[in-house]
Design a protein around this motif. Structure first.
Motif, PDB file in Angstrom:
ATOM      1  N   GLU A  32     -41.076 -24.833 -37.092  1.00 34.25           N
ATOM      2  CA  GLU A  32     -40.399 -23.630 -37.417  1.00 34.25           C
ATOM      3  C   GLU A  32     -40.763 -22.717 -36.442  1.00 34.25           C
ATOM      4  N   ARG A  33     -39.894 -21.836 -35.719  1.00 36.13           N
ATOM      5  CA  ARG A  33     -40.442 -20.877 -34.749  1.00 36.13           C
ATOM      6  C   ARG A  33     -40.175 -19.289 -35.387  1.00 36.13           C
ATOM      7  N   CYS A  34     -40.928 -18.379 -34.997  1.00 35.11           N
ATOM      8  CA  CYS A  34     -41.003 -17.182 -35.506  1.00 35.11           C
ATOM      9  C   CYS A  34     -41.155 -16.340 -34.091  1.00 35.11           C
ATOM     10  N   TYR A  35     -40.279 -15.285 -33.964  1.00 34.48           N
ATOM     11  CA  TYR A  35     -40.303 -14.463 -32.848  1.00 34.48           C
ATOM     12  C   TYR A  35     -40.901 -12.975 -33.234  1.00 34.48           C
ATOM     13  N   PHE A  36     -41.703 -12.656 -32.849  1.00 35.33           N
ATOM     14  CA  PHE A  36     -42.222 -11.237 -32.779  1.00 35.33           C
ATOM     15  C   PHE A  36     -42.159 -10.322 -31.592  1.00 35.33           C
ATOM     16  N   HIS A  37     -41.708  -9.142 -31.765  1.00 37.43           N
ATOM     17  CA  HIS A  37     -41.699  -8.157 -30.585  1.00 37.43           C
ATOM     18  C   HIS A  37     -42.981  -7.447 -30.201  1.00 37.43           C
TER      19      HIS A  37
END
Length: 62
Positions: A32-37
């Motif tokens: 499961e991938r999560c992207y954070f700026h």
């Protein structure tokens, strides 16, 4: 358990030499991938100069 953390630049392919693209942090845990700026936007001509040669040698950044 599969897990990693990476920096990702220009994920949405919007950066050019005049338009800034985002540097994002990608966290993957159990597929499961999560992207954070990261809060930083840079252009294509600036991005290669962010890491020094020492950083590349020590951390094997490609």
């Amino acid at each position: 358990m599969s897990k990693y953390v990476r920096l990702f630049f220009n994920r949405k392919k919007k950066a050019t030499t005049t338009v800034a693209g985002a540097i994002e942090i990608v966290v993957c845990l159990q597929r499961e991938r999560c992207y954070f700026h990261s809060g930083h936007n840079v252009t294509l001509d600036v991005y290669p100069n962010i890491f020094t040669d020492e950083d590349i040698a020590e951390r094997k950044i490609h």
